[in-house]
Write a protein that holds these residues in place. Structure first.
Motif, PDB file in Angstrom:
ATOM      1  N   HIS A 120     -15.553  -4.612   2.009  1.00 18.02           N
ATOM      2  CA  HIS A 120     -14.466  -3.909   2.692  1.00 18.02           C
ATOM      3  C   HIS A 120     -14.999  -2.828   3.609  1.00 18.02           C
ATOM      4  CE1 HIS A 120     -11.570  -5.862  -0.008  1.00 18.02           C
ATOM      5  NE2 HIS A 120     -12.555  -5.779  -0.868  1.00 18.02           N
TER       6      HIS A 120
ATOM      7  N   HIS B  77     -12.997  -1.866   6.574  1.00 13.62           N
ATOM      8  CA  HIS B  77     -11.611  -1.635   6.216  1.00 13.62           C
ATOM      9  C   HIS B  77     -11.096  -0.317   6.801  1.00 13.62           C
ATOM     10  CE1 HIS B  77      -8.165  -1.214   3.665  1.00 13.62           C
ATOM     11  NE2 HIS B  77      -8.450  -2.278   2.961  1.00 13.62           N
TER      12      HIS B  77
ATOM     13  N   ALA C 148      -8.961   1.747   5.829  1.00 13.77           N
ATOM     14  CA  ALA C 148      -8.714   2.862   4.923  1.00 13.77           C
ATOM     15  C   ALA C 148      -9.996   3.433   4.327  1.00 13.77           C
ATOM     16  CB  ALA C 148      -7.791   2.407   3.789  1.00 13.77           C
TER      17      ALA C 148
ATOM     18  N   HIS D 246     -14.009  -0.315  -3.819  1.00 12.23           N
ATOM     19  CA  HIS D 246     -13.345  -1.559  -4.218  1.00 12.23           C
ATOM     20  C   HIS D 246     -14.102  -2.190  -5.389  1.00 12.23           C
ATOM     21  CE1 HIS D 246     -11.692  -0.967  -0.225  1.00 12.23           C
ATOM     22  NE2 HIS D 246     -10.807  -1.918  -0.441  1.00 12.23           N
TER      23      HIS D 246
ATOM     24  N   HIS E 234     -10.195   2.919  -3.965  1.00  5.94           N
ATOM     25  CA  HIS E 234      -9.121   2.452  -3.085  1.00  5.94           C
ATOM     26  C   HIS E 234      -8.355   1.271  -3.669  1.00  5.94           C
ATOM     27  CE1 HIS E 234      -7.050   1.790   0.669  1.00  5.94           C
ATOM     28  NE2 HIS E 234      -7.403   0.522   0.627  1.00  5.94           N
ATOM     29  N   ALA E 235      -9.071   0.313  -4.197  1.00  6.00           N
ATOM     30  CA  ALA E 235      -8.388  -0.873  -4.718  1.00  6.00           C
ATOM     31  C   ALA E 235      -9.214  -1.511  -5.823  1.00  6.00           C
ATOM     32  CB  ALA E 235      -8.159  -1.885  -3.601  1.00  6.00           C
ATOM     33  N   ILE E 236      -8.503  -2.024  -6.810  1.00  5.48           N
ATOM     34  CA  ILE E 236      -9.188  -2.805  -7.830  1.00  5.48           C
ATOM     35  C   ILE E 236      -8.449  -4.111  -8.025  1.00  5.48           C
ATOM     36  CG2 ILE E 236     -10.453  -1.079  -9.169  1.00  5.48           C
ATOM     37  CD1 ILE E 236      -8.089  -0.563 -10.815  1.00  5.48           C
TER      38      ILE E 236
ATOM     39  N   LYS F  70       0.496  -3.255   3.809  1.00  3.73           N
ATOM     40  CA  LYS F  70      -0.197  -2.431   4.789  1.00  3.73           C
ATOM     41  C   LYS F  70      -0.256  -3.207   6.092  1.00  3.73           C
ATOM     42  CE  LYS F  70      -2.888   0.628   1.992  1.00  3.73           C
ATOM     43  NZ  LYS F  70      -4.213   1.082   1.563  1.00  3.73           N
TER      44      LYS F  70
ATOM     45  N   GLN G 206      -2.742  -5.382   7.815  1.00  6.63           N
ATOM     46  CA  GLN G 206      -3.980  -4.639   8.067  1.00  6.63           C
ATOM     47  C   GLN G 206      -4.923  -4.686   6.876  1.00  6.63           C
ATOM     48  OE1 GLN G 206      -4.572  -2.764  11.090  1.00  6.63           O
ATOM     49  NE2 GLN G 206      -2.945  -4.188  11.620  1.00  6.63           N
TER      50      GLN G 206
ATOM     51  N   PHE H 259      -5.500  -7.982   1.140  1.00  8.59           N
ATOM     52  CA  PHE H 259      -4.636  -8.246  -0.014  1.00  8.59           C
ATOM     53  C   PHE H 259      -3.187  -8.425   0.441  1.00  8.59           C
ATOM     54  CE2 PHE H 259      -8.189  -5.656  -1.639  1.00  8.59           C
ATOM     55  CZ  PHE H 259      -8.753  -6.595  -2.480  1.00  8.59           C
TER      56      PHE H 259
ATOM     57  N   THR I  29      -1.373   1.020  -6.058  1.00  9.32           N
ATOM     58  CA  THR I  29      -1.999   0.361  -4.905  1.00  9.32           C
ATOM     59  C   THR I  29      -0.990  -0.511  -4.166  1.00  9.32           C
ATOM     60  OG1 THR I  29      -2.683  -1.499  -6.278  1.00  9.32           O
ATOM     61  CG2 THR I  29      -4.270   0.295  -6.019  1.00  9.32           C
ATOM     62  N   PHE I  30      -1.406  -0.988  -3.000  1.00 11.63           N
ATOM     63  CA  PHE I  30      -0.594  -1.899  -2.197  1.00 11.63           C
ATOM     64  C   PHE I  30      -1.386  -3.171  -1.946  1.00 11.63           C
ATOM     65  CE2 PHE I  30       0.421   2.482  -1.211  1.00 11.63           C
ATOM     66  CZ  PHE I  30       1.755   2.501  -1.562  1.00 11.63           C
TER      67      PHE I  30
ATOM     68  N   ASP J 131      -3.144  -9.446  -7.125  1.00  8.14           N
ATOM     69  CA  ASP J 131      -3.731 -10.228  -8.227  1.00  8.14           C
ATOM     70  C   ASP J 131      -2.666 -11.002  -8.978  1.00  8.14           C
ATOM     71  OD1 ASP J 131      -6.260  -9.239  -7.794  1.00  8.14           O
ATOM     72  OD2 ASP J 131      -5.953  -7.525  -9.119  1.00  8.14           O
TER      73      ASP J 131
END
Lengths: 102, 286
Positions: A39, A42, A44, A53, A88-90, B203, B210, B213, B254-255, B269
């Motif tokens: 990422h 990315h 963000a 991530h 940020h994300a998982i 997003k 953007q 995911f 999260t998004f 997920d």
């Protein structure tokens, strides 16, 4: 663990996540994979960011009887400090030992 | 290679790529460029059946039970040609998932134009884009040679088959930052997810997410033919403060976030895993 403290090294985010999940969920299997490099471009992810991530696979008896939303919330709640500090994300795979065995 | 791929506008599954007129060679009115680009790859084409060699399979109506078996219409990459009820070839397409693409056509296109389909799947599981493009070219050329015209659905300007689907625009929570809100943002969110059956907070915009995911969730919903609306959490002008408020509202950090019937279903997920297990259709029928 003692050794790393002894040398004054700061635990990586991955290591902190592992500790939190392992102890709270009594995980019988736990994989944490840093995929931040995927990422890198990315929007963000700010300049110096790393460990943003992760993919997490966790097997815990505490997921028994919980739907996916609740399981993911359990993981998110345990990692809320991390999410508030640059994580940020998982991506989460959360299974019970029974599901994992089958 | 990269530039070649970028200049080809192919209907990638599930039919989400709107054809851009700018990408067409001016020498042709066809939807895909027929112009030869460097050395063709005859080997790749040889792996596919010719159009005339493939046998037509009837396309059952959407509600048919049991659905057409996967042997006849496989969820695999390949080239396909759709025939109308009179046996005229209407459209030739390529897809990473022929079955999903044909099902997409069946939903979008009038039934009398979608009577049967010829399919030839690729030998490989993940063929190079150029392999599929070449297969498409050879089917097109074969048809044009024998009939003197291109299938109507492949002619530029015909949006019956691969035109941009009628998508609702991204919903906005407020008219703009300058407008003083009379109700709390949380209440606007609550109203929005209860008034719309399926809402994806993503997003970016629906047409240009953007984040990978968000893109995946939009792709899965479109592949399932779900009627849904999107809200861009990055739109600071119209959805200012949405990210933080939504995280609290949904207790989810999260998004993207998908709501169905006012309830959080999950993020990428969970949606991916439900799609894999075939649980999504049931969810949207509730």
């Amino acid at each position: 663990m003692m050794a790393s403290r002894g040398t004054g090294a700061v635990l990586s985010r991955a290591a902190r996540m592992r500790q939190k999940l392992q102890s709270a969920l009594e995980a019988s299997a736990l994989e944490i994979e840093d995929v931040s490099y995927q990422h890198a471009g990315h929007a963000a992810v700010k300049d110096n960011a790393n460990e943003t991530h992760f993919n997490i696979k966790v097997v815990s008896p505490k997921f028994e009887g919980q739907n996916l939303v609740k399981r993911h919330r359990m993981v998110y709640n345990l990692l809320s400090d991390e999410l508030n500090s640059g994580l940020h994300a998982i991506s989460i795979v959360a299974k019970t030992p029974k599901e994992f065995g089958s | 290679m990269a530039s070649t791929a970028a200049s080809l506008r192919l209907p990638s599954p599930p039919l989400s790529a709107p054809a851009a007129a700018a990408s067409f060679s001016s020498a042709t009115t066809l939807r895909f460029p027929l112009r030869r680009r460097g050395a063709a790859r005859p080997l790749a084409v040889a792996a596919f059946k010719k159009l005339s060699e493939a046998s037509p399979v009837p396309i059952p109506p959407e509600s048919a039970q049991p659905p057409l078996d996967e042997e006849a219409l496989p969820p695999k990459p390949g080239v396909y040609g759709v025939y109308d009820a009179a046996g005229e070839l209407q459209f030739v397409g390529i897809s990473r998932n022929v079955r999903a693409s044909v099902e997409g056509h069946r939903r979008k296109v009038p039934a009398d134009l979608c009577a049967s389909v010829k399919v030839s799947v690729a030998d490989e599981e993940t063929p190079d884009r150029a392999v599929l493009t070449n297969a498409w070219k050879s089917w097109m050329e074969e048809h044009i040679e024998s009939t003197g015209k291109a299938p109507p659905g492949n002619v530029a300007g015909n949006n019956t088959w691969v035109g941009a689907p009628q998508r609702p625009p991204d919903l906005r929570l407020t008219p703009g930052r300058h407008v003083q809100l009379t109700v709390p943002l949380e209440q606007l969110i609550d109203r929005l997810v209860k008034e719309n059956k399926v809402v994806a907070f993503i997003k970016g915009s629906r047409s240009a997410p953007q984040c990978g995911f968000s893109q995946r969730v939009v792709g899965i919903l479109e592949a399932h033919g779900v009627d849904f609306v999107t809200v861009d959490v990055l739109d600071e002008e119209h959805n200012h403060g949405l990210r933080e408020t939504l995280k609290t509202y949904s207790n989810w950090p999260t998004f993207p976030q998908l709501f169905v019937g006012g309830e959080l279903v999950g993020g990428c997920d969970i949606i991916s895993s439900m799609a894999e297990k075939g649980e999504l259709s049931a969810l949207f029928q509730k």
